[in-house]
Design a protein around this motif. Structure first.
Motif, PDB file in Angstrom:
ATOM      1  N   HIS A  21      -6.775  52.118-100.872  1.00 12.28           N
ATOM      2  CA  HIS A  21      -7.485  51.788 -99.636  1.00 12.28           C
ATOM      3  C   HIS A  21      -7.568  50.266 -99.528  1.00 12.28           C
ATOM      4  CE1 HIS A  21     -11.561  52.038 -97.266  1.00 12.28           C
ATOM      5  NE2 HIS A  21     -10.621  51.379 -96.614  1.00 12.28           N
ATOM      6  N   PHE A  22      -6.709  49.685 -98.711  1.00 12.22           N
ATOM      7  CA  PHE A  22      -6.688  48.238 -98.523  1.00 12.22           C
ATOM      8  C   PHE A  22      -7.701  47.871 -97.443  1.00 12.22           C
ATOM      9  CE2 PHE A  22      -2.532  49.331-100.218  1.00 12.22           C
ATOM     10  CZ  PHE A  22      -2.385  48.392-101.228  1.00 12.22           C
ATOM     11  N   THR A  23      -8.732  47.159 -97.850  1.00  9.55           N
ATOM     12  CA  THR A  23      -9.838  46.829 -96.956  1.00  9.55           C
ATOM     13  C   THR A  23     -10.105  45.333 -96.974  1.00  9.55           C
ATOM     14  OG1 THR A  23     -12.219  47.105 -96.596  1.00  9.55           O
ATOM     15  CG2 THR A  23     -11.439  47.335 -98.843  1.00  9.55           C
ATOM     16  N   TYR A  24     -10.645  44.829 -95.857  1.00  5.34           N
ATOM     17  CA  TYR A  24     -11.042  43.422 -95.783  1.00  5.34           C
ATOM     18  C   TYR A  24     -12.556  43.272 -95.617  1.00  5.34           C
ATOM     19  CZ  TYR A  24      -6.064  42.525 -95.212  1.00  5.34           C
ATOM     20  OH  TYR A  24      -4.702  42.457 -95.413  1.00  5.34           O
ATOM     21  N   THR A  25     -13.279  44.388 -95.619  1.00  7.59           N
ATOM     22  CA  THR A  25     -14.740  44.304 -95.517  1.00  7.59           C
ATOM     23  C   THR A  25     -15.407  44.184 -96.880  1.00  7.59           C
ATOM     24  OG1 THR A  25     -15.079  46.705 -95.601  1.00  7.59           O
ATOM     25  CG2 THR A  25     -14.684  45.722 -93.432  1.00  7.59           C
ATOM     26  N   ASN A  26     -14.692  44.500 -97.950  1.00  4.71           N
ATOM     27  CA  ASN A  26     -15.257  44.463 -99.298  1.00  4.71           C
ATOM     28  C   ASN A  26     -15.253  43.020 -99.798  1.00  4.71           C
ATOM     29  OD1 ASN A  26     -15.104  45.130-102.516  1.00  4.71           O
ATOM     30  ND2 ASN A  26     -16.062  46.777-101.360  1.00  4.71           N
ATOM     31  N   ALA A  27     -16.107  42.210 -99.173  1.00  4.61           N
ATOM     32  CA  ALA A  27     -16.137  40.768 -99.388  1.00  4.61           C
ATOM     33  C   ALA A  27     -17.460  40.353-100.014  1.00  4.61           C
ATOM     34  CB  ALA A  27     -15.928  40.044 -98.061  1.00  4.61           C
ATOM     35  N   VAL A  28     -17.509  39.119-100.487  1.00  6.83           N
ATOM     36  CA  VAL A  28     -18.707  38.583-101.138  1.00  6.83           C
ATOM     37  C   VAL A  28     -19.205  37.375-100.354  1.00  6.83           C
ATOM     38  CG1 VAL A  28     -19.635  37.495-103.216  1.00  6.83           C
ATOM     39  CG2 VAL A  28     -18.003  39.378-103.420  1.00  6.83           C
ATOM     40  N   MET A  29     -20.478  37.413 -99.978  1.00  6.66           N
ATOM     41  CA  MET A  29     -21.114  36.296 -99.284  1.00  6.66           C
ATOM     42  C   MET A  29     -22.120  35.649-100.221  1.00  6.66           C
ATOM     43  SD  MET A  29     -21.740  38.156 -95.587  1.00  6.66           S
ATOM     44  CE  MET A  29     -22.370  36.636 -94.858  1.00  6.66           C
ATOM     45  N   CYS A  30     -21.995  34.345-100.405  1.00  7.93           N
ATOM     46  CA  CYS A  30     -22.911  33.611-101.281  1.00  7.93           C
ATOM     47  C   CYS A  30     -23.233  32.275-100.628  1.00  7.93           C
ATOM     48  CB  CYS A  30     -22.292  33.412-102.658  1.00  7.93           C
ATOM     49  SG  CYS A  30     -23.396  32.621-103.849  1.00  7.93           S
ATOM     50  N   ASN A  31     -24.427  32.184-100.051  1.00  7.44           N
ATOM     51  CA  ASN A  31     -24.841  30.987 -99.326  1.00  7.44           C
ATOM     52  C   ASN A  31     -23.827  30.674 -98.226  1.00  7.44           C
ATOM     53  OD1 ASN A  31     -27.090  30.810-101.048  1.00  7.44           O
ATOM     54  ND2 ASN A  31     -25.922  29.651-102.552  1.00  7.44           N
ATOM     55  N   ASP A  32     -23.168  29.522 -98.279  1.00  6.75           N
ATOM     56  CA  ASP A  32     -22.228  29.142 -97.220  1.00  6.75           C
ATOM     57  C   ASP A  32     -20.786  29.509 -97.542  1.00  6.75           C
ATOM     58  OD1 ASP A  32     -24.213  28.081 -95.588  1.00  6.75           O
ATOM     59  OD2 ASP A  32     -24.113  26.123 -96.555  1.00  6.75           O
ATOM     60  N   LEU A  33     -20.577  30.210 -98.632  1.00  7.70           N
ATOM     61  CA  LEU A  33     -19.227  30.595 -99.050  1.00  7.70           C
ATOM     62  C   LEU A  33     -19.037  32.098 -98.867  1.00  7.70           C
ATOM     63  CD1 LEU A  33     -16.513  29.871-100.484  1.00  7.70           C
ATOM     64  CD2 LEU A  33     -17.680  30.398-102.641  1.00  7.70           C
ATOM     65  N   VAL A  34     -17.903  32.469 -98.271  1.00  6.04           N
ATOM     66  CA  VAL A  34     -17.550  33.878 -98.114  1.00  6.04           C
ATOM     67  C   VAL A  34     -16.171  34.085 -98.728  1.00  6.04           C
ATOM     68  CG1 VAL A  34     -17.171  35.782 -96.509  1.00  6.04           C
ATOM     69  CG2 VAL A  34     -18.881  34.031 -95.982  1.00  6.04           C
ATOM     70  N   MET A  35     -16.084  35.013 -99.663  1.00  7.56           N
ATOM     71  CA  MET A  35     -14.808  35.330-100.317  1.00  7.56           C
ATOM     72  C   MET A  35     -14.333  36.689 -99.826  1.00  7.56           C
ATOM     73  SD  MET A  35     -15.805  33.987-104.149  1.00  7.56           S
ATOM     74  CE  MET A  35     -17.527  34.492-103.952  1.00  7.56           C
ATOM     75  N   ILE A  36     -13.157  36.713 -99.224  1.00  6.27           N
ATOM     76  CA  ILE A  36     -12.619  37.955 -98.681  1.00  6.27           C
ATOM     77  C   ILE A  36     -11.331  38.305 -99.419  1.00  6.27           C
ATOM     78  CG2 ILE A  36     -13.630  37.429 -96.434  1.00  6.27           C
ATOM     79  CD1 ILE A  36     -10.780  36.883 -95.412  1.00  6.27           C
ATOM     80  N   PRO A  37     -11.016  39.600 -99.507  1.00  6.65           N
ATOM     81  CA  PRO A  37      -9.789  39.983-100.217  1.00  6.65           C
ATOM     82  C   PRO A  37      -8.540  39.698 -99.399  1.00  6.65           C
ATOM     83  CG  PRO A  37     -10.893  41.924 -99.342  1.00  6.65           C
ATOM     84  CD  PRO A  37     -11.800  40.762 -99.072  1.00  6.65           C
ATOM     85  N   THR A  38      -7.466  39.458-100.105  1.00  3.20           N
ATOM     86  CA  THR A  38      -6.142  39.357 -99.510  1.00  3.20           C
ATOM     87  C   THR A  38      -5.181  40.101-100.422  1.00  3.20           C
ATOM     88  OG1 THR A  38      -4.502  37.821 -98.594  1.00  3.20           O
ATOM     89  CG2 THR A  38      -5.535  37.196-100.664  1.00  3.20           C
ATOM     90  N   TYR A  39      -4.031  40.485 -99.897  1.00  5.07           N
ATOM     91  CA  TYR A  39      -3.118  41.339-100.655  1.00  5.07           C
ATOM     92  C   TYR A  39      -1.694  40.802-100.540  1.00  5.07           C
ATOM     93  CZ  TYR A  39      -7.223  44.270-100.074  1.00  5.07           C
ATOM     94  OH  TYR A  39      -8.511  44.728-100.057  1.00  5.07           O
ATOM     95  N   SER A  40      -0.952  40.923-101.643  1.00  5.70           N
ATOM     96  CA  SER A  40       0.415  40.395-101.683  1.00  5.70           C
ATOM     97  C   SER A  40       1.465  41.471-101.463  1.00  5.70           C
ATOM     98  CB  SER A  40       0.666  39.704-103.031  1.00  5.70           C
ATOM     99  OG  SER A  40       0.515  40.621-104.109  1.00  5.70           O
ATOM    100  N   GLN A  41       1.028  42.705-101.172  1.00  3.63           N
ATOM    101  CA  GLN A  41       2.000  43.763-100.938  1.00  3.63           C
ATOM    102  C   GLN A  41       2.873  43.437 -99.724  1.00  3.63           C
ATOM    103  OE1 GLN A  41      -0.938  44.359-102.144  1.00  3.63           O
ATOM    104  NE2 GLN A  41      -0.850  46.029-103.629  1.00  3.63           N
ATOM    105  N   GLN A  42       4.079  43.918 -99.776  1.00  2.00           N
ATOM    106  CA  GLN A  42       5.019  43.665 -98.689  1.00  2.00           C
ATOM    107  C   GLN A  42       4.485  44.225 -97.373  1.00  2.00           C
ATOM    108  OE1 GLN A  42       8.909  45.243 -99.436  1.00  2.00           O
ATOM    109  NE2 GLN A  42       9.830  44.339 -97.607  1.00  2.00           N
ATOM    110  N   GLY A  43       4.591  43.432 -96.327  1.00  2.36           N
ATOM    111  CA  GLY A  43       4.184  43.870 -95.005  1.00  2.36           C
ATOM    112  C   GLY A  43       2.728  43.625 -94.670  1.00  2.36           C
ATOM    113  N   MET A  44       1.945  43.018 -95.595  1.00  2.00           N
ATOM    114  CA  MET A  44       0.517  42.834 -95.345  1.00  2.00           C
ATOM    115  C   MET A  44       0.160  41.402 -94.963  1.00  2.00           C
ATOM    116  SD  MET A  44      -1.503  45.393 -97.907  1.00  2.00           S
ATOM    117  CE  MET A  44      -2.902  45.251 -96.799  1.00  2.00           C
ATOM    118  N   SER A  45       1.141  40.540 -94.848  1.00  2.88           N
ATOM    119  CA  SER A  45       0.865  39.145 -94.510  1.00  2.88           C
ATOM    120  C   SER A  45       0.155  39.020 -93.163  1.00  2.88           C
ATOM    121  CB  SER A  45       2.171  38.345 -94.491  1.00  2.88           C
ATOM    122  OG  SER A  45       1.936  37.012 -94.085  1.00  2.88           O
ATOM    123  N   ALA A  46       0.616  39.781 -92.171  1.00  5.35           N
ATOM    124  CA  ALA A  46       0.000  39.708 -90.843  1.00  5.35           C
ATOM    125  C   ALA A  46      -1.439  40.216 -90.880  1.00  5.35           C
ATOM    126  CB  ALA A  46       0.824  40.507 -89.840  1.00  5.35           C
TER     127      ALA A  46
END
Length: 253
Positions: free
Chosen positions: A79-104
């Motif tokens: 399950h490739f998701t972009y909502t499973n992110a971490v917010m810490c004060n003014d920094l937000v870390m979001i997932p990215t994936y290197s699988q083929q076809g996911m650049s867009a």
């Protein structure tokens, strides 16, 4: 429904386990502010159960006054998701994936997060190697709140809280629970039987025990205190102490 501390609680249908084995909410929705939420969208699986859940939730949250942002999600063997992110004060870390076809999708998700939180710094973290374990960034992080007392320790006696008074039986085993923190660490905990208003010297239950949050106490057969409160002292390495008392009192039968 209102189930805990007068907080409105909404239960959502879980994803099919074939899409997300954990069925965790943070895999497809993240409330990012008091009036904003990010919810997954399923462009490659329109009409699927997970798509219907997300679309229905997006409509519901919009009706409740939230501005809804949508990020793409894909689910095959993982399950490739972009909502499973971490917010810490003014920094937000979001997932990215290197699988083929996911650049867009990576680019679209980044743009959506930046639009939703323009005052935050959004950083992409490669979650390729962990997403197959059914989780991304939010699933592997625990938020530790800042100690509100600054350099001083803080403590709170969870229970038991006593009564007026609560009668204890000699030999009875009571679990005393507490919370304690410090800017570094609470290095020692003292538990006491303490007379109300300090009328008699307190009687120690245990001294300098570890800050593990609980202690099993065997109620003594006799005590110099006819009526007492429970007290917890939390100490730090600098010698500072914080104290918390039970709300009610106790007596031993």
């Amino acid at each position: 429904m209102v189930a805990c501390q007068n907080v409105n609680t909404t239960l959502f249908n879980p994803f099919p386990q074939g899409v997300d084995s954990t069925q965790h909410l943070d895999m497809w929705m993240q409330i990012i502010a008091g009036d904003r939420v990010i919810i997954s969208d399923w462009p490659t699986a329109p009409g699927s159960t997970q798509d219907q859940i997300c679309d229905g939730t997006a409509t519901l949250m919009a009706q409740r006054g939230y501005t809804v942002y949508r990020t793409p999600a894909l689910g095959t063997s993982s399950h490739f998701t972009y909502t499973n992110a971490v917010m810490c004060n003014d920094l937000v870390m979001i997932p990215t994936y290197s699988q083929q076809g996911m650049s867009a999708d990576n680019t679209q998700a980044l743009a959506m997060w930046q639009s939703a939180l323009p005052d935050k710094t959004i950083v992409q973290i490669d979650a390729t190697n962990i997403i197959s374990a059914a989780g991304a960034l939010h699933c592997i992080v625990m938020h530790v709140p800042k100690n509100l007392n600054g350099a001083l320790p803080g403590t709170y006696l969870i229970g038991p809280q006593g009564g007026s008074p609560q009668v204890l039986i000699p030999g009875e085993q009571i679990e005393i629970e507490w919370l304690a923190d410090d800017d570094n660490a609470a290095t020692g905990i003292d538990l006491w039987m303490d007379a109300p208003f300090g009328s008699t010297r307190p009687v120690p239950i245990i001294r300098n025990t570890s800050n593990n949050g609980a202690h099993i106490w065997t109620v003594p057969s006799t005590s110099t205190l006819r009526r007492f409160r429970l007290r917890v002292d939390a100490k730090d390495a600098e010698g500072n102490t914080a104290t918390s008392y039970s709300g009610g009192t106790f007596t031993i039968q």
